[in-house]
Motif scaffolding. Structure first.
Motif, PDB file in Angstrom:
ATOM      1  N   ILE A  35       0.825  -1.202   0.000  1.00 35.79           N
ATOM      2  CA  ILE A  35       0.000   0.000   0.000  1.00 35.79           C
ATOM      3  C   ILE A  35       0.863   1.258   0.000  1.00 35.79           C
ATOM      4  N   ALA A  36       2.173   1.091   0.035  1.00 36.57           N
ATOM      5  CA  ALA A  36       3.093   2.223  -0.042  1.00 36.57           C
ATOM      6  C   ALA A  36       4.297   1.806  -0.880  1.00 36.57           C
ATOM      7  N   LEU A  37       4.695   2.674  -1.794  1.00 40.65           N
ATOM      8  CA  LEU A  37       5.811   2.375  -2.680  1.00 40.65           C
ATOM      9  C   LEU A  37       7.094   2.965  -2.091  1.00 40.65           C
ATOM     10  N   GLU A  38       7.497   2.371  -0.960  1.00 39.90           N
ATOM     11  CA  GLU A  38       8.662   2.849  -0.222  1.00 39.90           C
ATOM     12  C   GLU A  38       9.528   1.661   0.174  1.00 39.90           C
ATOM     13  N   ALA A  39      10.836   1.851   0.072  1.00 38.74           N
ATOM     14  CA  ALA A  39      11.770   0.774   0.384  1.00 38.74           C
ATOM     15  C   ALA A  39      11.665   0.338   1.846  1.00 38.74           C
ATOM     16  N   ASP A  40      11.549   1.300   2.765  1.00 41.93           N
ATOM     17  CA  ASP A  40      11.481   0.957   4.191  1.00 41.93           C
ATOM     18  C   ASP A  40      10.236   0.132   4.498  1.00 41.93           C
ATOM     19  N   TYR A  41       9.139   0.457   3.820  1.00 43.67           N
ATOM     20  CA  TYR A  41       7.903  -0.313   4.021  1.00 43.67           C
ATOM     21  C   TYR A  41       8.082  -1.740   3.509  1.00 43.67           C
ATOM     22  N   LEU A  42       8.709  -1.881   2.340  1.00 47.98           N
ATOM     23  CA  LEU A  42       8.930  -3.203   1.765  1.00 47.98           C
ATOM     24  C   LEU A  42       9.864  -4.035   2.650  1.00 47.98           C
ATOM     25  N   GLN A  44      10.043  -4.172   5.767  1.00 55.44           N
ATOM     26  CA  GLN A  44       9.351  -4.737   6.927  1.00 55.44           C
ATOM     27  C   GLN A  44       8.855  -6.155   6.653  1.00 55.44           C
ATOM     28  N   LEU A  45       8.760  -6.505   5.363  1.00 56.05           N
ATOM     29  CA  LEU A  45       8.261  -7.832   4.985  1.00 56.05           C
ATOM     30  C   LEU A  45       9.400  -8.819   4.720  1.00 56.05           C
ATOM     31  N   SER A  46      10.637  -8.383   4.898  1.00 57.12           N
ATOM     32  CA  SER A  46      11.797  -9.229   4.575  1.00 57.12           C
ATOM     33  C   SER A  46      11.733 -10.572   5.301  1.00 57.12           C
ATOM     34  N   LEU A 224       0.884  -3.628  -6.832  1.00 56.69           N
ATOM     35  CA  LEU A 224       2.195  -4.206  -6.554  1.00 56.69           C
ATOM     36  C   LEU A 224       2.060  -5.227  -5.435  1.00 56.69           C
ATOM     37  N   MET A 225       2.551  -6.418  -5.693  1.00 53.24           N
ATOM     38  CA  MET A 225       2.458  -7.514  -4.740  1.00 53.24           C
ATOM     39  C   MET A 225       3.864  -8.033  -4.417  1.00 53.24           C
ATOM     40  N   ALA A 226       4.161  -8.147  -3.135  1.00 53.85           N
ATOM     41  CA  ALA A 226       5.467  -8.670  -2.720  1.00 53.85           C
ATOM     42  C   ALA A 226       5.380 -10.178  -2.509  1.00 53.85           C
ATOM     43  N   VAL A 227       6.427 -10.878  -2.939  1.00 54.35           N
ATOM     44  CA  VAL A 227       6.539 -12.321  -2.721  1.00 54.35           C
ATOM     45  C   VAL A 227       7.455 -12.499  -1.513  1.00 54.35           C
ATOM     46  N   VAL A 233       5.148 -18.063   9.688  1.00 55.31           N
ATOM     47  CA  VAL A 233       6.459 -18.598  10.075  1.00 55.31           C
ATOM     48  C   VAL A 233       7.272 -17.506  10.747  1.00 55.31           C
ATOM     49  N   LYS A 234       7.220 -16.312  10.168  1.00 51.85           N
ATOM     50  CA  LYS A 234       7.958 -15.188  10.744  1.00 51.85           C
ATOM     51  C   LYS A 234       7.442 -14.860  12.140  1.00 51.85           C
ATOM     52  N   ALA A 235       6.123 -14.906  12.321  1.00 50.15           N
ATOM     53  CA  ALA A 235       5.534 -14.603  13.632  1.00 50.15           C
ATOM     54  C   ALA A 235       6.001 -15.598  14.689  1.00 50.15           C
ATOM     55  N   VAL A 236       6.073 -16.869  14.309  1.00 47.72           N
ATOM     56  CA  VAL A 236       6.535 -17.900  15.246  1.00 47.72           C
ATOM     57  C   VAL A 236       8.007 -17.677  15.581  1.00 47.72           C
ATOM     58  N   GLU A 237       8.806 -17.329  14.570  1.00 48.71           N
ATOM     59  CA  GLU A 237      10.245 -17.134  14.792  1.00 48.71           C
ATOM     60  C   GLU A 237      10.529 -15.997  15.764  1.00 48.71           C
ATOM     61  N   ILE A 238       9.722 -14.926  15.692  1.00 48.27           N
ATOM     62  CA  ILE A 238       9.975 -13.787  16.584  1.00 48.27           C
ATOM     63  C   ILE A 238       9.097 -13.830  17.835  1.00 48.27           C
ATOM     64  N   GLY A 239       8.245 -14.863  17.934  1.00 45.29           N
ATOM     65  CA  GLY A 239       7.411 -15.028  19.125  1.00 45.29           C
ATOM     66  C   GLY A 239       6.308 -14.000  19.254  1.00 45.29           C
ATOM     67  N   ASP A 240       5.761 -13.533  18.135  1.00 42.72           N
ATOM     68  CA  ASP A 240       4.706 -12.519  18.146  1.00 42.72           C
ATOM     69  C   ASP A 240       3.356 -13.212  17.992  1.00 42.72           C
TER      70      ASP A 240
END
Length: 311
Positions: A35-42, A44-46, A224-227, A233-240
């Motif tokens: 929803i935002a075309l910004e590198a910092d936003y993208l 966050q999904l790494s 724009l869709m990120a893969v 899996v990420k939530a489990v890894e960070i315990g969120d």
């Protein structure tokens, strides 16, 4: 490019794309709409394996012309998966596979079916790869299982014309230290300079901005869709636990929406409308109901012309 050949159009939707690749056997990957075309936003999904870009396609452009940005890499690595699009309506799945089949096998498990497909087409020229993809019963059937049910004529049964509003999917992904734009309508992958996996978010955003800037300011129909890695899996890894709950609910919502796409509700709506009209006539309020509806539509049309909000 040939006609649809049995391929139907599918929506640019994170839930559609995620369940599509899971149906093909891919594990641990999902799609997220940006929803935002910004590198910092993208970032966050790494980790981000690539992005899928949807835009209005300009008919009549010669596919052999030099790209307006980047350069055709006619010497791209032979093991890189690049396929020409040889059939209509397949571009969404083709763009998705352009990311997945070029992803680091240590990061992404594409499953047995896609792994066998990649190995089988390894070394094929791009046009033959495209034909092989288009003729894959498995990939086509999974793709079509996510198209909307429609009682009307399938747009894929006719050849597109310059009067149509056509939309096209392409992929951006890093391969062998290079940022590539992978578009099946081009003769070769388009290289946009050096790019590691860690640099991808920073380097892909300016490229997409430049592409959007070539359109008139009034053109806003982009997606724009990120893969990315499965966020559960990420939530489990960070315990969120809150993130995990949100992602599980998102999956449930996607599953419901995908199931609804497979049903045709025209008959239901027709019978419902017949029942409403029958009750209006029976109660003697049909003419008044029609007048109120016309007046309301007129008010909305006037408000829209004036740029006023429409309730």
């Amino acid at each position: 490019m040939a006609e649809s050949g049995g391929w139907h159009t599918i929506e640019s939707d994170a839930g559609v794309f995620t369940y599509l690749i899971e149906s093909l056997g891919v594990q641990g990957v999902q799609f997220e709409e940006l929803i935002a075309l910004e590198a910092d936003y993208l970032k966050q999904l790494s980790p981000v394996y690539g992005v899928i870009f949807l835009f209005k396609y300009q008919m009549g452009k010669n596919r052999s012309e030099a790209p307006m940005d980047g350069r055709h890499d006619m010497d791209a690595p032979n093991h890189m998966f690049f396929a020409n699009q040889t059939i209509q309506n397949a571009c969404a799945t083709q763009a998705i596979l352009s990311v997945l089949l070029n992803a680091d096998k240590e990061q992404v498990d594409i499953g047995d079916s896609l792994r066998e497909f990649k190995e089988f087409t390894n070394g094929f020229p791009s046009d033959l790869r495209g034909e092989t993809l288009s003729n894959s019963d498995l990939i086509r059937d999974v793709h079509n299982s996510f198209s909307r049910s429609s009682p009307f004529v399938d747009e894929g049964t006719r050849q597109a014309t310059e009067e149509d509003d056509l939309y096209h999917f392409i992929a951006y992904t890093p391969v062998n230290g290079v940022l590539y734009e992978i578009d099946g309508l081009q003769p070769a992958p388009i290289a946009h300079g050096s790019c590691t996996q860690d640099e991808f978010c920073d380097k892909v955003i300016p490229v997409i901005h430049r592409r959007i800037d070539r359109y008139p300011p009034s053109e806003i129909r982009f997606n724009l869709m990120a893969v990315v890695q499965d966020l559960r899996v990420k939530a489990v890894e960070i315990g969120d636990e809150e993130m995990l709950a949100r992602e599980e609910q998102k999956r449930n919502d996607w599953e419901t929406e995908n199931e609804l796409r497979r049903h045709n509700f025209v008959g239901f709506i027709h019978e419902l409308l017949k029942g409403v009209i029958k009750e209006k006539i029976k109660g003697g309020t049909y003419d008044e109901w029609i007048k109120q509806t016309k007046d309301l539509n007129l008010q909305k049309a006037i408000a829209a012309r004036k740029g006023e909000p429409v309730d």
